[in-house]
Every structure is written in C-alpha cells, then in structure tokens.
Design an enzyme around this catalytic site. Structure first.
Site, short mmCIF file in Angstrom:
data_model
loop_
_atom_site.label_atom_id
_atom_site.label_comp_id
_atom_site.label_asym_id
_atom_site.label_seq_id
_atom_site.Cartn_x
_atom_site.Cartn_y
_atom_site.Cartn_z
N ASP A 243 37.02 31.62 44.21
CA ASP A 243 37.29 32.10 45.57
C ASP A 243 36.09 32.89 46.09
O ASP A 243 35.72 33.93 45.52
CB ASP A 243 38.54 33.00 45.57
CG ASP A 243 39.08 33.27 46.97
OD1 ASP A 243 38.27 33.35 47.92
OD2 ASP A 243 40.31 33.42 47.11
N GLY A 270 38.98 27.22 45.03
CA GLY A 270 38.47 28.22 45.97
C GLY A 270 39.59 29.07 46.55
O GLY A 270 40.48 29.53 45.84
N HIS A 271 39.59 29.20 47.88
CA HIS A 271 40.48 30.13 48.57
C HIS A 271 41.79 29.48 49.02
O HIS A 271 42.61 30.12 49.64
CB HIS A 271 39.73 30.70 49.78
CG HIS A 271 40.42 31.86 50.45
ND1 HIS A 271 40.81 32.99 49.77
CD2 HIS A 271 40.78 32.06 51.76
CE1 HIS A 271 41.38 33.84 50.61
NE2 HIS A 271 41.38 33.30 51.81
N TRP A 272 42.00 28.21 48.69
CA TRP A 272 43.11 27.45 49.25
C TRP A 272 43.92 26.81 48.14
O TRP A 272 44.14 25.61 48.11
CB TRP A 272 42.55 26.39 50.20
CG TRP A 272 43.32 26.17 51.44
CD1 TRP A 272 44.38 26.90 51.92
CD2 TRP A 272 43.11 25.12 52.41
NE1 TRP A 272 44.83 26.39 53.11
CE2 TRP A 272 44.06 25.30 53.44
CE3 TRP A 272 42.21 24.07 52.50
CZ2 TRP A 272 44.14 24.46 54.55
CZ3 TRP A 272 42.26 23.24 53.60
CH2 TRP A 272 43.23 23.42 54.62
#
Length: 291
Positions: A243, A270-272
């Site tokens: 992330d 990552g961030h999702w």
C-alpha cells in the site's frame, strides 16, 4: 446466482434519500442490494476523485454478500458521485459518520455491519465511536485512523498523486495515481480509466469542493488512536503489504488499539484489497460476519 447477477446492476439498485442530521440537510445517493435480517453497509474511499462511488469501489464484493442473505447498502459520501456537494472544513470522518447516521435513520435501519475502505474506514471508526449500539462488526481496509507514519514519508506518494489529480483532473494524472493505487496494474483497462475520468469531470463541483476543503483544513482525517479502545465491536483489519497510500503500520496501530481486532495482510497488494484480491477477500469477510 444467475438471478442475483441479473438483478444487481447499478441502475436497478440506485436510490436517493434526504437526510437531516444536525447541521446536515443533504440528498444522498445509495445503492440498495438484496434483502435480509442483517444489513451490511459499505463505505467507499476517496481515491480517483469523485469518480469514486460505493458501486465503483465494491462491485466485486456485492454478489457473495447478497447471495448469503444480507441486505447491502452502498452509500455515496457527501461530495462524491451522485450525492450532494459539500465543503468540509472539519473532520471528513465525522461528517461521513453523521451522514451515515442520517441515511440509516431515513431508511429505517437500526444496526449494521460496516465495511470501510480508506476514507470509508475512517468514517466507519468515527460512526462506531459516536453510535456504538448501532454497529455489528467492522471490516477496515487501508484506513481507520489518521496520524503520521513513523516509517513512510508523509504525505505518502499515493496521497500526493491523488491531490494532484483533484487539482488537475487529466487522464495522465489519473493513470499516474492508479499506477500506485494497485500492485498489479494489468487489470486497469482504458475503459476503467475513461469511466473514472468521465465520472470526475461530470462533477467539477465535487472536485473544486475537495480542493477547497483541503485548503480550509489540510488534515481531513483525525487520528482516532487515543479512542480506539472504546470500540468493542469485532473488527477485521485488511491491508495490502504494498500500500503506497496508507502505510501498513497504520493497520498495526489499529490492531494495537482495537481490543477485538484481527489483521490480515495480503502480499502483492496495494490500496484496493477488496478489488485486487476479491475472491479471497469475499470468502474471508463472509466467514468473519457469520462466525
């Protein structure tokens, strides 16, 4: 399952509600999917500008929950997608929490499980602090509290690119931001980019208000760390080890502060997390909610 897939479209589940909560008097857009004794509310993040919405954020996660017999509500936060515009000069987390209370009151839901991604995680924590009796279980991905990371430069690479995108909403800036949003960019299609950009540009008022909000208060998401121990709800924290928006040590702070929490970290993510590892995420969340 086929019937559910056919019925679950953004258009067929699209709803509006007028909320009046404290100083808020707004029209909110939400999607209302499925039916059941228990309700799951999904709260989206702020990534990709006003192109973000409940549906865009969680369309890979709806069907398993609906098939398992949950009613699922996707709320578009004030200032995003088809909800009313707003300038936020205080805490965005608390603003969204008040909006959620107003929405639940308006549609007659007393208690719900909350799934929050990034900004949605901050908002879920704010709601749980203000309305503990109305929260079942919590799932927090890539968010839940603010504060600086001692390990990563702040603001992070992703947040800087996101703010740049709000100021200059171009396809190039969107691609730059999305290239660090997820770990594996191979599924980011030109169609996805164009849809997100079109959504952003269709609501320039949201873009301008977000920039105005940052100018009024650069710290939109407060650090809830000192109050986390007040939240007794069972909590599943989910993070991507890669992330580049909200560092993984934030997840560790949540784990340390929330008395009934567990943490799952996805590698190559990552961030999702709910999009990048949708199948495993969906199984994990269903298991968490039902046990």
């Amino acid at each position: 399952m086929t019937t559910i897939t056919q019925a679950l479209t953004e258009a067929s589940t699209s709803r509006f509600a007028r909320i009046r909560e404290g100083d808020l008097d707004l029209q909110l857009h939400y999607n209302d999917c499925g039916a059941g004794a228990e309700t799951v509310v999904m709260l989206h993040g702020s990534g990709s500008g006003p192109g973000a919405s409940g549906w865009a954020n969680f369309n890979r996660n709806l069907e398993p929950l609906v098939a398992a017999g949950y009613r699922v509500i996707l709320m578009d936060c004030p200032g995003w997608s088809k909800s009313d515009p707003i300038v936020c000069s205080g805490s965005r987390s608390d603003l969204n929490a008040r909006a959620l209370k107003g929405l639940l009151d308006a549609i007659g839901i007393d208690r719900a499980h909350l799934i929050g991604n990034s900004m949605g995680g901050h908002s879920a924590v704010a709601f749980a602090l203000a309305n503990p009796e109305r929260v079942g279980k919590l799932v927090l991905m890539g968010g839940g509290t603010g504060g600086a990371s001692p390990f990563a430069p702040m603001p992070t690479e992703g947040i800087k690119l996101l703010q740049g995108l709000y100021r200059e909403p171009t396809i190039d800036n969107l691609k730059k931001m999305m290239s660090v949003f997820v770990y594996d960019t191979s599924e980011l299609t030109e169609e996805l980019f164009q849809t997100r950009l079109d959504n952003m540009l269709s609501r320039r008022d949201h873009l301008e208000n977000f920039v105005a909000s940052l100018a009024a208060n650069p710290r939109q998401f407060p650090d809830f760390a000192p109050r986390l121990a007040e939240i007794t709800a069972q909590t599943l924290i989910v993070w991507g080890s890669n992330d580049r928006f909200v560092p993984m040590d934030t997840g560790l702070r949540l784990l340390a502060g929330l008395p009934n929490a567990e943490l799952h970290v996805f590698n190559r993510c990552g961030h999702w997390a709910q999009w990048e590892h949708a199948d495993k995420f969906n199984r994990m969340v269903l298991d968490f909610l039902t046990h």
